[in-house]
Design an enzyme around this catalytic site. Structure first.
Site, PDB file in Angstrom:
ATOM      1  N   CYS A  33      -2.092  -9.665  -5.645  1.00 39.46           N
ATOM      2  CA  CYS A  33      -3.011  -8.659  -5.616  1.00 39.46           C
ATOM      3  C   CYS A  33      -2.381  -7.221  -5.432  1.00 39.46           C
ATOM      4  O   CYS A  33      -2.935  -6.218  -5.052  1.00 39.46           O
ATOM      5  CB  CYS A  33      -3.965  -9.101  -4.838  1.00 39.46           C
ATOM      6  SG  CYS A  33      -4.588 -10.461  -4.590  1.00 39.46           S
ATOM      7  N   CYS A 104      -9.544  -3.692  -0.208  1.00 37.59           N
ATOM      8  CA  CYS A 104      -8.273  -4.386  -0.770  1.00 37.59           C
ATOM      9  C   CYS A 104      -7.054  -4.012  -0.078  1.00 37.59           C
ATOM     10  O   CYS A 104      -6.026  -4.595  -0.243  1.00 37.59           O
ATOM     11  CB  CYS A 104      -8.156  -4.024  -2.297  1.00 37.59           C
ATOM     12  SG  CYS A 104      -7.607  -2.319  -2.764  1.00 37.59           S
TER      13      CYS A 104
END
Lengths: 125, 413
Positions: A33, A104
């Site tokens: 990610c 995130c």
């Protein structure tokens, strides 16, 4: 895109590195990610207080800045106080984050909490 | 900007001063519309036709087949939707590939929602589409093949002429998006077998907001914009005269300097690859080493993330340091949680895609500036790697303690 404070912490990160012989380690995120944060802490056992805290982070500007800010906020706090440091507290301390970065790239407080849990788990034994 | 080194020319280029000069009167005293009959307007009409000739010459086309648009996004939308609509009765199948630009993928998805079928061919690890795979994908109801000439991110130049032979043989319309190649490498629509070709002026030192679609005579296509009778009733709207004149001038200049620029930039490109391979450990070159745009370099730096590279380069902290502007395929820049779909289409692991760096040069760039930029990139890589908890730690999929199967990109909680 970023506030001056975010850029300052990104360019001049505080407490970067690893605490030697840490009492607690917390790692969150995932290289796939693009974000991984590793928080190491040294704890004063008598006072249950964070004596030292350092971070290492792979990630974007926000990821690095939030990591740096979390270490600044946590240093000297008791474990109970440090556990209360939330994503919002970190973002506010940086003068705000772009909305897409709130989740995130703002994992540092999770990392800190994990490090505290790790310390407590070790201590319970 | 004066001291900055701009290496993001695949995104956009600086308008050439000569182009700007040529455009100026058309923004000022020569403001007449080419659609009017008085002299004032007919001057504009002549200027547009001169520009059309220059643009046609750039790609070896007949000027009658050049239609001015607002840019490559419009040209791509027009080519795809216009051919699809014109040939709807014949079939509703289109062939493209997985590593296309969004201005191709989004119109295709729009058509899919309305009942068209699209085959997105895979690309190999360098980004190439296999012409045989195109041939195999063609069906009785295939009406269009659309392929990018060179990929905007990794610079890979597709075997367009081979694909063009396939489409000619099968009698399928062939659209080529040449936004990255026009003005950068020699193009002949005849040799490539393109029936339609998209161009964008601001990618070759022309102004933004103007482009063209080449439509070979006989290719069936409906208009995207309906209205006045401009562009032979195929693209309505008052002509963007300054833009078109600027595009014409940019095409003229690009064509005059093409050979020399290809050689010079290819040399710089190869120099950059050699340098990064020698001076930065654990990098991976993305795209084919030589069958790529002369001004495109793309590589991944293991263990770090692209946005932080980009930010570090554009806001250097050292006194007197020059900002360097590059681009990355990291998710942080794409605005989603996923890194660039193009890098993923190459089969690259996501963590490497996040650490990708694209350097795209321009005609003014010299080796001194490039070398400065490279030294900055190496320094930034070293600094960010010193902060990275994963670099040199091996290929761990997830953070320690998390469930490898359940690890999601969005943070829990």
């Amino acid at each position: 895109m970023y506030t001056e404070k975010v850029m300052d912490h990104f360019q001049n990160p505080r407490n970067m590195g690893e605490v030697e012989d840490p009492d607690g380690v917390g790692e969150v995120g995932n290289p796939q990610c693009g974000d991984v944060m590793r928080i190491t802490i040294k704890v004063d056992e008598n006072e249950d207080r964070i004596e030292d805290v350092k971070f290492k982070t792979l990630g974007c500007g926000a990821a690095i800045a939030t990591s740096s800010m979390v270490t600044e906020l946590a240093k000297g706090k008791t474990l109970d106080e440090a556990q209360e440091i939330s994503k919002k507290v970190v973002a506010d301390a940086l003068g705000g984050l772009p909305p897409q970065k709130m989740h995130c790239s703002n994992l540092a407080s999770d990392g800190l909490r994990k490090a505290i849990e790790d310390y407590r788990a070790r201590h319970a034994q | 900007m004066d001291s900055a080194i701009f290496l993001d020319n695949a995104a956009t280029t600086r308008t050439d001063p000569d182009v700007l000069e040529t455009m100026r009167p058309w923004l000022d005293e020569n403001f007449g519309s080419p659609a009017t009959l008085y002299t004032f307007g007919s001057q504009a009409k002549q200027a547009i036709e001169a520009a059309r000739q220059h643009v046609a010459d750039l790609i070896g086309a007949d000027p009658k087949d050049i239609f001015f648009t607002s840019g490559a996004t419009e040209s791509n939308n027009w080519a795809i939707k216009g051919v699809a609509e014109a040939l709807e009765e014949r079939g509703r199948h289109i062939i493209s590939n997985q590593a296309e630009h969004h201005s191709i993928l989004m119109p295709l998805r729009h058509l899919e929602k309305k009942g068209w079928e699209v085959t997105y061919l895979p690309v190999d690890s360098d980004g190439f589409v296999d012409p045989d795979a195109v041939a195999a994908a063609v069906r009785d109801d295939t009406v269009l093949v659309t392929m990018v000439h060179a990929n905007h991110e990794i610079g890979t130049i597709q075997p367009i002429a081979e694909i063009g032979r396939v489409t000619a043989e099968k009698g399928v319309a062939f659209h080529v998006n040449a936004a990255q190649t026009a003005g950068h490498i020699p193009i002949s629509v005849q040799e490539l077998g393109a029936g339609l070709m998209s161009l964008s002026a601001h990618k070759f030192y022309g102004p933004k907001g103007v482009g063209a679609l080449y439509i070979r005579r006989g290719v069936r296509i409906t208009p995207l914009l309906h209205g006045g009778s401009q562009e032979k009733k195929r693209r309505a709207g008052t002509h963007n005269v300054p833009g078109i004149v600027g595009m014409g001038k940019a095409a003229e200049l690009a064509r005059a300097n093409l050979k020399a620029e290809v050689d010079r930039l290819s040399g710089l490109r190869d120099h950059i690859f050699d340098w990064v391979e020698k001076n930065i450990d654990d990098i991976r070159i993305n795209g084919h080493r030589t069958r790529r745009l002369p001004n495109n370099v793309n590589f991944s730096i293991e263990g770090i993330e692209g946005e932080s590279i980009m930010l570090s380069l554009s806001y250097p902290t050292a006194d007197g340091a020059r900002p360097v502007y590059i681009s990355t395929g990291s998710a942080c820049v794409s605005g989603s949680l996923e890194p660039s779909h193009i890098l993923l289409a190459l089969g690259m692991p996501a963590e490497l895609a996040h650490g990708s760096v694209r350097i795209s040069m321009a005609k003014g760039d010299n080796q001194e500036d490039i070398d400065y930029a490279l030294s900055q990139i190496a320094a930034v890589a070293e600094r960010l790697r010193s902060m990275s908890p994963v670099y040199k730690r091996g290929n761990k999929k997830c953070a320690a303690g998390s469930d490898p199967n359940g690890c999601e990109c969005e943070a829990a909680g």
